[in-house]
Design a protein around this motif. Structure first.
Motif, mmCIF file in Angstrom:
data_model
loop_
_atom_site.group_PDB
_atom_site.id
_atom_site.type_symbol
_atom_site.label_atom_id
_atom_site.label_comp_id
_atom_site.label_asym_id
_atom_site.label_seq_id
_atom_site.Cartn_x
_atom_site.Cartn_y
_atom_site.Cartn_z
ATOM 1 N N HIS A 124 16.628 -29.881 14.026
ATOM 2 C CA HIS A 124 17.323 -30.549 15.128
ATOM 3 C C HIS A 124 17.053 -29.843 16.449
ATOM 4 O O HIS A 124 16.779 -30.489 17.477
ATOM 5 C CB HIS A 124 18.826 -30.600 14.854
ATOM 6 C CG HIS A 124 19.626 -31.058 16.035
ATOM 7 N ND1 HIS A 124 19.544 -32.340 16.528
ATOM 8 C CD2 HIS A 124 20.502 -30.384 16.842
ATOM 9 C CE1 HIS A 124 20.339 -32.453 17.583
ATOM 10 N NE2 HIS A 124 20.929 -31.282 17.787
ATOM 11 N N THR B 191 17.921 -36.143 14.843
ATOM 12 C CA THR B 191 19.186 -36.199 15.566
ATOM 13 C C THR B 191 20.222 -35.321 14.873
ATOM 14 O O THR B 191 20.059 -34.952 13.693
ATOM 15 C CB THR B 191 19.723 -37.631 15.623
ATOM 16 O OG1 THR B 191 20.060 -38.046 14.272
ATOM 17 C CG2 THR B 191 18.689 -38.586 16.207
ATOM 18 N N LEU B 192 21.274 -34.998 15.582
ATOM 19 C CA LEU B 192 22.342 -34.195 14.971
ATOM 20 C C LEU B 192 23.013 -34.971 13.845
ATOM 21 O O LEU B 192 23.389 -34.389 12.817
ATOM 22 C CB LEU B 192 23.369 -33.798 16.025
ATOM 23 C CG LEU B 192 24.512 -32.906 15.535
ATOM 24 C CD1 LEU B 192 23.974 -31.623 14.914
ATOM 25 C CD2 LEU B 192 25.474 -32.588 16.684
ATOM 26 N N GLU B 193 23.133 -36.279 14.005
ATOM 27 C CA GLU B 193 23.733 -37.115 12.956
ATOM 28 C C GLU B 193 22.906 -37.048 11.676
ATOM 29 O O GLU B 193 23.444 -36.897 10.578
ATOM 30 C CB GLU B 193 23.859 -38.556 13.434
ATOM 31 C CG GLU B 193 24.509 -39.487 12.413
ATOM 32 C CD GLU B 193 24.644 -40.914 12.924
ATOM 33 O OE1 GLU B 193 25.098 -41.771 12.145
ATOM 34 O OE2 GLU B 193 24.287 -41.163 14.097
ATOM 35 N N ASP B 194 21.587 -37.154 11.826
ATOM 36 C CA ASP B 194 20.721 -37.075 10.650
ATOM 37 C C ASP B 194 20.705 -35.662 10.069
ATOM 38 O O ASP B 194 20.586 -35.477 8.850
ATOM 39 C CB ASP B 194 19.293 -37.502 11.012
ATOM 40 C CG ASP B 194 19.171 -39.004 11.240
ATOM 41 O OD1 ASP B 194 20.088 -39.737 10.813
ATOM 42 O OD2 ASP B 194 18.171 -39.430 11.844
ATOM 43 N N THR B 195 20.811 -34.667 10.932
ATOM 44 C CA THR B 195 20.894 -33.281 10.471
ATOM 45 C C THR B 195 22.123 -33.079 9.611
ATOM 46 O O THR B 195 22.053 -32.481 8.526
ATOM 47 C CB THR B 195 20.958 -32.325 11.682
ATOM 48 O OG1 THR B 195 19.720 -32.380 12.378
ATOM 49 C CG2 THR B 195 21.220 -30.896 11.238
#
Length: 295
Positions: A250, A256-260
């Motif tokens: 990230h 993205t932070l969401e995917d992280t």
């Protein structure tokens, strides 16, 4: 946990095993505060100094409530094996304070209570040769060199286990099974300790894992990753910490932070699944403490 802690006397060492996020550290601290002792880390990743938040090491506040040992004392790029850990634990077992040994690395705890073969370290050249063979020919290239006794004992679908057996064979001239047959007596026989297995229900644990990663983010996991970014090496021993590769990716702008968050939680849940399977298979003689079970 508090009531269980009060039932544990101060006359025996304590062992606490369980999957990630099952509450092991909280139980260890409760026992230490109720009847004394030093909390000793048995987690293979919490030994590294560069990842406190991501590896869920006890906080500075918790460390102030009871003595803690073998946490965050190893450089992140330094190899640290089960053998290293046993050598550090040995004097603690004979020390002035009752040890409360806690962790989710089952191999450490089994080696402590069942013994561990004293296999010499693998020379870097042999390890490099094994990695090259694995990359070129896959598992069959390594399995072909192993003796029948070793093949019958290891998980031949697990690359790490196969590579380890191949390295032992080629660095010592003896099969892994032969070394295992010469295993010395354990440092701490199970009969001499109070041993607890926090046996968490799957969905209960999944929810706790997700909540804990969110709390890690709130507590500064991204800042911790930022401190590690300039020296990041995916091959470093400490880089195996779940969540570390995802956070670094990230910060590099790759996800993205969401995917992280989603990837780190899934990785932790998958790890917990492997832990639960291993503990239930290998720790039948430990006192199981069911968690999250609906009556």
């Amino acid at each position: 946990m508090t009531e269980l802690a009060r039932q544990v006397g101060a006359d025996q060492p304590v062992l606490i095993a369980g999957a990630t996020a099952s509450g092991k550290s909280a139980l260890a601290l409760a026992i230490a505060e109720a009847s004394g002792g030093v909390i000793v880390n048995a987690d293979a990743l919490q030994v590294f100094e560069n990842w406190r938040i991501v590896t869920a090491r006890p906080s500075i506040q918790d460390e102030a409530r009871a003595p803690h040992m073998l946490y965050g004392h190893i450089p992140g790029d330094q190899e640290y094996s089960v053998g290293h850990w046993l050598r550090e634990v040995a004097p603690i077992l004979n020390g002035p304070s009752r040890p409360i040994i806690v962790g989710g690395t089952g191999l450490n705890l089994s080696a402590l209570t069942e013994g561990l073969a004293d296999i010499p370290l693998t020379p870097p050249a042999i390890r490099k040769d094994g990695e090259a063979r694995l990359a070129e020919g896959g598992l069959p290239a390594l399995l072909a060199d192993l003796d029948p006794e070793t093949l019958a004992r290891i998980d031949i679908r697990n690359p790490a286990r196969v590579a380890r057996a191949w390295e032992v064979q080629h660095s010592t001239g003896r099969g892994l099974a032969s070394w295992q047959d010469d295993t010395p007596p354990p440092l701490l026989p199970l009969s001499e300790a109070r041993a607890f297995h926090l046996d968490a229900e799957r969905e209960w644990l999944r929810d706790r894992i997700a909540l804990r990663f969110d709390l890690m983010l709130e507590d500064g996991a991204l800042d911790e990753a930022q401190h590690n970014l300039s020296s990041w090496d995916p091959k470093a021993p400490s880089s195996k910490a779940i969540g570390a590769p995802e956070l670094i990716a990230h910060l590099k702008g790759e996800v993205t932070l969401e995917d992280t968050r989603a990837a780190a939680i899934i990785a932790s849940q998958q790890y917990a699944k492997r832990q639960r399977t291993w503990f239930r298979k290998r720790m039948n003689a430990w006192s199981a403490i069911p968690l999250g079970v609906v009556a």
